[in-house]
Design a protein around this motif. Structure first.
Motif, PDB file in Angstrom:
ATOM      1  N   SER A   1      -7.979  10.705  -6.418  1.00 40.68           N
ATOM      2  CA  SER A   1      -8.773   9.998  -7.423  1.00 40.68           C
ATOM      3  C   SER A   1      -7.921   8.990  -8.187  1.00 40.68           C
ATOM      4  N   HIS A   2      -6.689   9.394  -8.526  1.00 38.42           N
ATOM      5  CA  HIS A   2      -5.791   8.460  -9.214  1.00 38.42           C
ATOM      6  C   HIS A   2      -5.496   7.244  -8.328  1.00 38.42           C
ATOM      7  N   VAL A   3      -5.262   7.490  -7.045  1.00 38.91           N
ATOM      8  CA  VAL A   3      -4.966   6.379  -6.134  1.00 38.91           C
ATOM      9  C   VAL A   3      -6.162   5.428  -6.061  1.00 38.91           C
ATOM     10  N   GLU A   4      -7.358   5.986  -5.946  1.00 40.32           N
ATOM     11  CA  GLU A   4      -8.559   5.159  -5.892  1.00 40.32           C
ATOM     12  C   GLU A   4      -8.716   4.336  -7.163  1.00 40.32           C
ATOM     13  N   ASN A   5      -8.458   4.952  -8.342  1.00 45.56           N
ATOM     14  CA  ASN A   5      -8.565   4.226  -9.610  1.00 45.56           C
ATOM     15  C   ASN A   5      -7.551   3.090  -9.690  1.00 45.56           C
ATOM     16  N   ILE A   6      -6.336   3.338  -9.209  1.00 44.81           N
ATOM     17  CA  ILE A   6      -5.292   2.301  -9.229  1.00 44.81           C
ATOM     18  C   ILE A   6      -5.707   1.119  -8.364  1.00 44.81           C
ATOM     19  N   LEU A   7      -6.189   1.403  -7.165  1.00 44.99           N
ATOM     20  CA  LEU A   7      -6.618   0.334  -6.263  1.00 44.99           C
ATOM     21  C   LEU A   7      -7.735  -0.495  -6.897  1.00 44.99           C
ATOM     22  N   THR A   8      -8.681   0.203  -7.534  1.00 44.78           N
ATOM     23  CA  THR A   8      -9.806  -0.495  -8.164  1.00 44.78           C
ATOM     24  C   THR A   8      -9.342  -1.355  -9.337  1.00 44.78           C
ATOM     25  N   LYS A   9      -8.521  -0.800 -10.214  1.00 40.26           N
ATOM     26  CA  LYS A   9      -8.081  -1.545 -11.400  1.00 40.26           C
ATOM     27  C   LYS A   9      -7.256  -2.776 -11.040  1.00 40.26           C
ATOM     28  N   LEU A  10      -6.405  -2.643 -10.034  1.00 43.07           N
ATOM     29  CA  LEU A  10      -5.534  -3.761  -9.664  1.00 43.07           C
ATOM     30  C   LEU A  10      -6.178  -4.694  -8.646  1.00 43.07           C
ATOM     31  N   GLY A  11      -7.360  -4.330  -8.162  1.00 42.39           N
ATOM     32  CA  GLY A  11      -8.050  -5.185  -7.198  1.00 42.39           C
ATOM     33  C   GLY A  11      -7.387  -5.202  -5.843  1.00 42.39           C
ATOM     34  N   PHE A  12      -6.700  -4.116  -5.486  1.00 45.34           N
ATOM     35  CA  PHE A  12      -5.965  -4.056  -4.222  1.00 45.34           C
ATOM     36  C   PHE A  12      -6.747  -3.234  -3.198  1.00 45.34           C
ATOM     37  N   THR A  13      -6.306  -3.336  -1.946  1.00 46.40           N
ATOM     38  CA  THR A  13      -6.930  -2.579  -0.867  1.00 46.40           C
ATOM     39  C   THR A  13      -5.941  -1.726  -0.089  1.00 46.40           C
ATOM     40  N   SER A  14      -4.649  -1.807  -0.410  1.00 47.19           N
ATOM     41  CA  SER A  14      -3.661  -1.041   0.347  1.00 47.19           C
ATOM     42  C   SER A  14      -2.568  -0.505  -0.574  1.00 47.19           C
TER      43      SER A  14
ATOM     44  N   PRO B   1      -1.090  -7.338 -14.290  1.00 46.91           N
ATOM     45  CA  PRO B   1      -1.825  -6.115 -14.630  1.00 46.91           C
ATOM     46  C   PRO B   1      -3.114  -6.433 -15.372  1.00 46.91           C
ATOM     47  N   ALA B   2      -4.113  -6.951 -14.597  1.00 44.79           N
ATOM     48  CA  ALA B   2      -5.358  -7.360 -15.229  1.00 44.79           C
ATOM     49  C   ALA B   2      -6.036  -6.189 -15.941  1.00 44.79           C
ATOM     50  N   ALA B   3      -5.925  -5.000 -15.366  1.00 41.71           N
ATOM     51  CA  ALA B   3      -6.468  -3.811 -16.014  1.00 41.71           C
ATOM     52  C   ALA B   3      -5.329  -2.812 -16.162  1.00 41.71           C
ATOM     53  N   PRO B   4      -4.880  -2.492 -17.391  1.00 43.09           N
ATOM     54  CA  PRO B   4      -3.711  -1.627 -17.561  1.00 43.09           C
ATOM     55  C   PRO B   4      -3.953  -0.238 -16.992  1.00 43.09           C
ATOM     56  N   LEU B   5      -2.885   0.327 -16.458  1.00 39.82           N
ATOM     57  CA  LEU B   5      -2.957   1.675 -15.913  1.00 39.82           C
ATOM     58  C   LEU B   5      -2.653   2.688 -17.006  1.00 39.82           C
ATOM     59  N   THR B   6      -3.264   3.861 -16.887  1.00 42.50           N
ATOM     60  CA  THR B   6      -2.918   4.934 -17.805  1.00 42.50           C
ATOM     61  C   THR B   6      -1.509   5.424 -17.463  1.00 42.50           C
ATOM     62  N   ARG B   7      -0.949   6.249 -18.348  1.00 44.32           N
ATOM     63  CA  ARG B   7       0.399   6.767 -18.115  1.00 44.32           C
ATOM     64  C   ARG B   7       0.460   7.539 -16.802  1.00 44.32           C
ATOM     65  N   ARG B   8      -0.540   8.383 -16.548  1.00 42.22           N
ATOM     66  CA  ARG B   8      -0.548   9.164 -15.317  1.00 42.22           C
ATOM     67  C   ARG B   8      -0.711   8.245 -14.095  1.00 42.22           C
ATOM     68  N   GLU B   9      -1.578   7.242 -14.205  1.00 43.70           N
ATOM     69  CA  GLU B   9      -1.764   6.324 -13.081  1.00 43.70           C
ATOM     70  C   GLU B   9      -0.487   5.556 -12.786  1.00 43.70           C
ATOM     71  N   ARG B  10       0.260   5.219 -13.859  1.00 40.72           N
ATOM     72  CA  ARG B  10       1.534   4.544 -13.648  1.00 40.72           C
ATOM     73  C   ARG B  10       2.498   5.458 -12.883  1.00 40.72           C
ATOM     74  N   GLN B  11       2.515   6.745 -13.228  1.00 42.41           N
ATOM     75  CA  GLN B  11       3.370   7.684 -12.500  1.00 42.41           C
ATOM     76  C   GLN B  11       2.983   7.739 -11.021  1.00 42.41           C
ATOM     77  N   VAL B  12       1.687   7.795 -10.769  1.00 42.12           N
ATOM     78  CA  VAL B  12       1.209   7.855  -9.381  1.00 42.12           C
ATOM     79  C   VAL B  12       1.580   6.573  -8.638  1.00 42.12           C
ATOM     80  N   ALA B  13       1.425   5.421  -9.317  1.00 46.37           N
ATOM     81  CA  ALA B  13       1.774   4.146  -8.679  1.00 46.37           C
ATOM     82  C   ALA B  13       3.254   4.116  -8.292  1.00 46.37           C
ATOM     83  N   GLU B  14       4.103   4.635  -9.166  1.00 46.84           N
ATOM     84  CA  GLU B  14       5.545   4.650  -8.860  1.00 46.84           C
ATOM     85  C   GLU B  14       5.862   5.560  -7.674  1.00 46.84           C
ATOM     86  N   LEU B  15       5.122   6.651  -7.555  1.00 49.54           N
ATOM     87  CA  LEU B  15       5.325   7.550  -6.421  1.00 49.54           C
ATOM     88  C   LEU B  15       4.798   6.925  -5.133  1.00 49.54           C
ATOM     89  N   ILE B  16       3.729   6.152  -5.256  1.00 51.81           N
ATOM     90  CA  ILE B  16       3.249   5.392  -4.091  1.00 51.81           C
ATOM     91  C   ILE B  16       4.342   4.442  -3.619  1.00 51.81           C
TER      92      ILE B  16
END
Length: 783
Positions: A756-769, A719-734
């Motif tokens: 927007s949350h999904v886009e932020n998660i992808l950017t913070k974690l450096g992922f594309t999918s 987790p190079a860039a920590p996710l916010t609480r809401r972003e973590r919830q969205v990531a778990e639903l993904i």
């Protein structure tokens, strides 16, 4: 209205927006919503309603949602349904081998990718588009399609969205000047009028007239743009009066639906505002497909009643009236017509004086002459310029070939045209298309003519260039030799022996291959010929003598070829000599020299856009890396080569001799890294972008490559860039497999917020999918 460019935001290709996009927020939101649940959405509506602009804007906003990109395929220049698959493959950058059907190439490539295809202007290819889209969606679960068409495709599961004209005020509604721009039609008129007449604005004095104009045009964007362009030469009052008079005259002459009628009436009116020479040119220039240059227009369209000077002036007039579009591509001015404008022009051409047939023949002659010049000048300093030119002319070349093969008495010219494009098919990455055209042209021309012999030469070169049909290539080569002898054409006989050398290499009969190459080289020398095929024959001889253990002679041949090509300023043959020189140096144990040769070859192949050559060079560099005991580098390069090969529908070298060499060095790399380590490095190589792969291969890797070399698999990323609480919830639903719409429903937020949350998660974690996000969640449970 602009040429296609690669998006800076990621993989994909969308037309650049060079003019203001008038707000269609509701439509954009609705189409995005439809695409979140449907895999095929078709935008329908009359010509000129703005379907393309809406589709491109939606696709641009969805780029982050598709890891492997959004790709626009403009079908307006495709007149034959058999070319549809080639157009899609071209847009995706795929270059098929002759023995791989393009449909299979597309399915194999897209099967595990997340892609949005934008098929634009499907209406004249509805059945073909329906079949292709249906096949792709069934085979590739990560693919979605956004189509524009004047009618639905009729595919099961298709969702249709009707694009309506822009909003205009209701008749009789009092309108304040400041509120005018809330109506999209008025805003568009004001913006385009301002471009035609700098300083134009809506004000109390002209507002009523502008509203009247937009109402008469039914809010059709294309009609409004054509009308606004007229302000260069007339006042707003003259424009309104002209429209009113014209529409009253036409009102009783059209029994077609309203919006279609309004566009037709607008074209009719625009046609009358043109000068007589401009009208003639509008009709004649419609013979072109895609884009074209001024020289082509003057050659094809000029006549006694429309001299060259009038053509030049009239084309400028059509541009001023927004009928023709001028754009700068590769440093030159090119022109094109929108599909609806082109159709109207063809309708005005008529056939009373044989003009359509004359124009088609002139069009064909122009592109035949272009192909002849290309063939004659290929062995010289302008190869890159020629390949760029032919890629720009692709739609017109296809139209010319197609006309020849469907018009009685013209197929022989089609055979010449296809044969002269030999090095475009070979180097430009169009092997499958070239083979298909040659199949058709040869079938239509069975007579024993020099044209057939030259076409057989081109066909054989294509077949042996990339794992071609092992049974058909030798048979066709023998036919080529027999016909060349029958015609008593010494140059063609020499070329036939060269082809027989290549087919022998496919059979791994290197002794016979050397015999055929020696015969070809001797015959070329006796004739005093020197061109790209002669160099290719000499390179083939170098490979055969190297395979027989004569390294010194192979080195001499390569050096001679390199010197000849350098003297002519030629690039492709030089790159072929460099490839063999790398193999010769490596055979002698000189890794540094082999690397230098291969790197120079890769730079040339990249500059030419020679996809097959790039893949081969990456594999050569992988073998060199194994010789240097740089096993991880070798696996990465092989992965990058595999990605390029996948675009070609191939697996590895065509030559069994080189395939055997690859098998040996792959085994060495696996032995050094272990299967898991080799597979990991191979996978990371396949994830390199085209530019990053080239940079890494040339030893100038950028940040992306350095990350790739040291990176762990995505599922292990920290987790190079920590996710916010809401972003973590969205990531778990993904991770649960929920779509953006389902996430929004679960968290009681808007779908746009979820996106927007999904886009932020992808950017913070450096992922594309989303798959990478799911893997990350599994590896990093909440603390």
């Amino acid at each position: 209205m602009a040429r296609n460019i690669r998006s800076r935001a990621g993989p994909g290709r969308l037309a650049a927006e060079v003019s203001t996009f008038i707000n269609r927020r509701r439509e954009i939101a609705e189409v995005r919503r439809l695409l979140s649940t449907a895999r095929l959405v078709t935008l329908t509506g009359a010509g000129g309603t703005g379907k393309t602009r809406l589709a491109v804007r939606v696709a641009r906003e969805l780029r982050r949602a598709f890891a492997d990109g959004v790709w626009q395929v403009d079908l307006a220049g495709i007149g034959d349904g058999s070319l549809l698959e080639y157009a899609v493959a071209d847009a995706l950058g795929l270059r098929g081998a002759p023995d791989v059907p393009t449909s299979r190439l597309l399915i194999d490539y897209l099967s595990d990718r997340s892609v949005l295809l934008v098929l634009d202007n499907c209406e004249h290819l509805v059945d073909d588009c329906a079949r292709l889209v249906n096949a792709l969606l069934r085979a590739a679960s990560g693919v979605r399609a956004l189509c524009t068409s004047r009618q639905p495709l009729g595919v099961i599961g298709e969702t249709v969205f009707t694009v309506t004209p822009l909003s205009v005020p209701e008749p009789g509604v009092a309108l304040a000047t400041g509120a005018a721009v809330t109506y999209a039609a008025l805003a568009l008129f004001a913006e385009r009028a301002g471009a035609a007449v700098p300083g134009f604005t809506l004000h109390a004095g002209n507002l009523k007239t502008v509203v009247e104009i937009c109402e008469r045009l039914d809010g059709l964007p294309l009609a409004i743009e054509l009308a606004a362009a007229q302000l260069r030469t007339r006042s707003i009052e003259q424009l309104a009066a002209g429209l009113a008079d014209r529409f009253r005259l036409l009102a009783t002459r059209h029994a077609i639906p309203g919006h279609h009628r309004r566009l037709q009436e607008t074209f009719d009116w625009s046609f009358t505002t043109c000068t007589v020479p401009e009208r003639k040119l509008w009709a004649r220039v419609a013979v072109f497909r895609g884009s074209f240059d001024l020289h082509a227009v003057t050659t094809v369209c000029a006549s006694d009643d429309l001299p060259v000077e009038a053509v030049v002036d009239s084309l400028a007039g059509l541009v001023d009236k927004s009928i023709a579009i001028r754009e700068e591509v590769a440093g030159q001015n090119r022109y094109r017509l929108l599909d609806t404008v082109r159709e109207y022009g063809l309708g005005q051409l008529g056939d009373t004086d044989g003009m359509p047939a004359l124009l088609r023949r002139r069009h064909r002659d122009w592109y035949l002459h272009l192909a002849e010049r290309f063939e004659a000048e290929w062995f010289g300093p302008d190869q890159q310029r020629w390949l760029t030119r032919l890629r720009l002319e692709q739609d017109n070349v296809r139209a010319a070939i197609g006309w020849c093969l469907t018009t009685p008495g013209e197929s022989r010219a089609g055979l010449r045209l296809v044969a002269d494009l030999q090095y475009y098919w070979l180097v430009g990455g169009a092997l499958r298309e070239g083979a298909d055209w040659l199949d058709r042209a040869l079938a239509a021309n069975s007579a024993a003519t020099p044209e057939r012999a030259r076409a057989l030469h081109t066909y054989c070169r294509i077949l042996v260039s990339s794992q071609g049909d092992a049974a058909q290539a030798p048979e066709r080569a023998q036919e080529f030799l027999a016909l060349s002898r029958r015609l008593d054409e010494p140059s063609l006989v020499a070329r036939a022996f060269h082809v027989l050398c290549l087919t022998a290499q496919l059979d791994n009969d290197m002794a016979r291959a050397q015999q055929m190459a020696e015969e070809a080289v001797v015959r070329f020398a006796a004739l005093g010929e020197m061109d790209a095929t002669v160099v290719s024959a000499q390179i083939a001889l170098a490979r055969t003598v190297l395979s027989q253990g004569d390294r010194a002679r192979a080195a001499r041949i390569c050096a001679e070829c390199y010197a000849v090509c350098a003297a002519h300023g030629e690039q492709w043959g030089r790159s072929q000599a460099l490839g063999e020189s790398a193999l010769v140096a490596l055979d002698g144990g000189d890794v540094a020299q082999a690397t230098g040769y291969a790197n120079e070859r890769l730079r040339i192949k990249s500059a030419l856009g020679d996809t097959l050559g790039i893949a081969t060079t990456l594999e050569i560099l992988a073998g060199i890396a194994v010789a240097a005991e740089a096993y991880e580098r070798a696996a990465l390069l092989l992965g990058a080569a595999d990605r390029v090969r996948q675009q070609l529908g191939q697996r590895t070298f065509a030559s069994p001799w080189l395939r055997s060499w690859r098998k040996e060095y792959v085994a060495a790399a696996v032995g050094a890294l272990g299967e898991a380590g080799f597979d990991d490095a191979l996978r990371r190589g396949t994830e390199l972008s085209h530019d990053d792969a080239l940079a890494y291969a040339l030893g100038a890797a950028g940040d992306r490559t350095r990350r790739t070399r040291s990176a762990k698999p995505a599922a292990e990323a920290g987790p190079a860039a920590p996710l916010t609480r809401r972003e973590r919830q969205v990531a778990e639903l993904i991770a649960e497999g929920l779509s953006n719409k389902q996430i929004a429903s679960r968290l009681v937020i808007s779908q746009r917020t979820a996106e927007s949350h999904v886009e932020n998660i992808l950017t913070k974690l450096g992922f594309t999918s989303r798959t990478q996000v799911a893997s990350w969640v599994t590896k990093h449970p909440p603390s």
